[in-house]
Design a protein around this motif. Structure first.
Motif, PDB file in Angstrom:
ATOM      1  N   THR A  26     -22.477 -14.160 -29.891  1.00  0.00           N
ATOM      2  CA  THR A  26     -21.188 -14.722 -30.265  1.00  0.00           C
ATOM      3  C   THR A  26     -21.388 -15.596 -31.480  1.00  0.00           C
ATOM      4  O   THR A  26     -22.285 -16.445 -31.486  1.00  0.00           O
ATOM      5  CB  THR A  26     -20.608 -15.584 -29.117  1.00  0.00           C
ATOM      6  OG1 THR A  26     -20.494 -14.766 -27.963  1.00  0.00           O
ATOM      7  CG2 THR A  26     -19.254 -16.149 -29.488  1.00  0.00           C
ATOM      8  N   VAL A  71     -29.699 -23.957 -31.277  1.00  0.00           N
ATOM      9  CA  VAL A  71     -28.282 -24.028 -30.969  1.00  0.00           C
ATOM     10  C   VAL A  71     -27.563 -24.408 -32.257  1.00  0.00           C
ATOM     11  O   VAL A  71     -28.167 -24.926 -33.185  1.00  0.00           O
ATOM     12  CB  VAL A  71     -27.972 -25.070 -29.864  1.00  0.00           C
ATOM     13  CG1 VAL A  71     -28.606 -24.671 -28.562  1.00  0.00           C
ATOM     14  CG2 VAL A  71     -28.428 -26.449 -30.285  1.00  0.00           C
ATOM     15  N   GLY A 104     -16.883 -29.466 -28.083  1.00  0.00           N
ATOM     16  CA  GLY A 104     -17.880 -29.132 -27.059  1.00  0.00           C
ATOM     17  C   GLY A 104     -17.310 -28.263 -25.960  1.00  0.00           C
ATOM     18  O   GLY A 104     -17.925 -27.284 -25.536  1.00  0.00           O
ATOM     19  N   ALA A 105     -16.095 -28.598 -25.498  1.00  0.00           N
ATOM     20  CA  ALA A 105     -15.483 -27.850 -24.399  1.00  0.00           C
ATOM     21  C   ALA A 105     -15.023 -26.460 -24.825  1.00  0.00           C
ATOM     22  O   ALA A 105     -15.210 -25.491 -24.089  1.00  0.00           O
ATOM     23  CB  ALA A 105     -14.294 -28.631 -23.836  1.00  0.00           C
ATOM     24  N   VAL A 107     -15.827 -24.699 -27.779  1.00  0.00           N
ATOM     25  CA  VAL A 107     -16.757 -23.864 -28.550  1.00  0.00           C
ATOM     26  C   VAL A 107     -18.166 -23.909 -27.975  1.00  0.00           C
ATOM     27  O   VAL A 107     -18.956 -23.009 -28.200  1.00  0.00           O
ATOM     28  CB  VAL A 107     -16.767 -24.313 -30.037  1.00  0.00           C
ATOM     29  CG1 VAL A 107     -17.665 -23.445 -30.872  1.00  0.00           C
ATOM     30  CG2 VAL A 107     -15.368 -24.310 -30.613  1.00  0.00           C
ATOM     31  N   GLY A 108     -18.497 -24.955 -27.242  1.00  0.00           N
ATOM     32  CA  GLY A 108     -19.837 -25.080 -26.684  1.00  0.00           C
ATOM     33  C   GLY A 108     -20.863 -25.543 -27.695  1.00  0.00           C
ATOM     34  O   GLY A 108     -22.054 -25.337 -27.510  1.00  0.00           O
ATOM     35  N   MET A 109     -20.408 -26.185 -28.767  1.00  0.00           N
ATOM     36  CA  MET A 109     -21.318 -26.683 -29.800  1.00  0.00           C
ATOM     37  C   MET A 109     -21.536 -28.174 -29.637  1.00  0.00           C
ATOM     38  O   MET A 109     -20.646 -28.894 -29.200  1.00  0.00           O
ATOM     39  CB  MET A 109     -20.707 -26.480 -31.187  1.00  0.00           C
ATOM     40  CG  MET A 109     -21.015 -25.186 -31.807  1.00  0.00           C
ATOM     41  SD  MET A 109     -20.354 -25.157 -33.475  1.00  0.00           S
ATOM     42  CE  MET A 109     -20.299 -23.404 -33.677  1.00  0.00           C
ATOM     43  N   GLU A 110     -22.723 -28.588 -30.032  1.00  0.00           N
ATOM     44  CA  GLU A 110     -22.994 -30.014 -30.105  1.00  0.00           C
ATOM     45  C   GLU A 110     -22.337 -30.552 -31.369  1.00  0.00           C
ATOM     46  O   GLU A 110     -22.279 -29.862 -32.381  1.00  0.00           O
ATOM     47  CB  GLU A 110     -24.494 -30.271 -30.168  1.00  0.00           C
ATOM     48  CG  GLU A 110     -25.217 -29.946 -28.886  1.00  0.00           C
ATOM     49  CD  GLU A 110     -26.703 -30.248 -28.991  1.00  0.00           C
ATOM     50  OE1 GLU A 110     -27.097 -31.085 -29.839  1.00  0.00           O
ATOM     51  OE2 GLU A 110     -27.456 -29.638 -28.237  1.00  0.00           O
TER      52      GLU A 110
END
Length: 135
Positions: A26, A71, A104-105, A107-110
């Motif tokens: 992804t 990541v 974060g929620a 896309v899941g990125m820091e």
């Protein structure tokens, strides 16, 4: 249909079956993260002062090493306009927290860095001309 690991087949080992939900990759573009960050800033700022521009964001997404894996991390710069008088520091902190939380929620990125630039302050309704100038 199942997928077999190429390394296992070439090495003559028993093939490892990779479930369909774990195959592929992804990639989320900077543009998508920018839209999410700008929307999060709008949510955090709340009602905009009369004549204020909507908050907007610039995002740079770069790979970042974390515990032996790579990541993606987003560095975000958000531009906002606020009502005056207000506690600028706490409003900017709220924008930072909300942008980190939403990116974060969704896309899941820091998000290790959110720089908030206050472009302009607008007098709150009832402020300004009614009070006059003080010398």
């Amino acid at each position: 249909m199942t997928s077999v690991s190429a390394e296992a087949t070439e090495a003559g080992r028993t093939p490892v079956v990779v479930p369909p939900g774990e195959r592929g990759a992804t990639r989320i573009t900077d543009r998508v993260v920018t839209k999410i960050a700008a929307q999060a800033a709008r949510e955090a700022v709340g009602r905009l002062p009369k004549g204020a521009a909507r908050p907007y964001a610039h995002v740079v997404v770069r790979p970042q090493a974390a515990q032996g894996t790579t990541v993606e991390a987003a560095r975000v710069r958000v531009h906002v306009e606020l009502e005056y008088p207000t506690d600028i520091g706490s409003r900017c902190a709220a924008v930072r927290r909300h942008v980190v939380e939403r990116v974060g929620a969704l896309v899941g990125m820091e998000v290790p860095e959110v720089a908030v630039h206050v472009e302009r302050l607008h007098p709150a309704p009832g402020q300004g001309a009614a009070q006059g100038r003080t010398r």
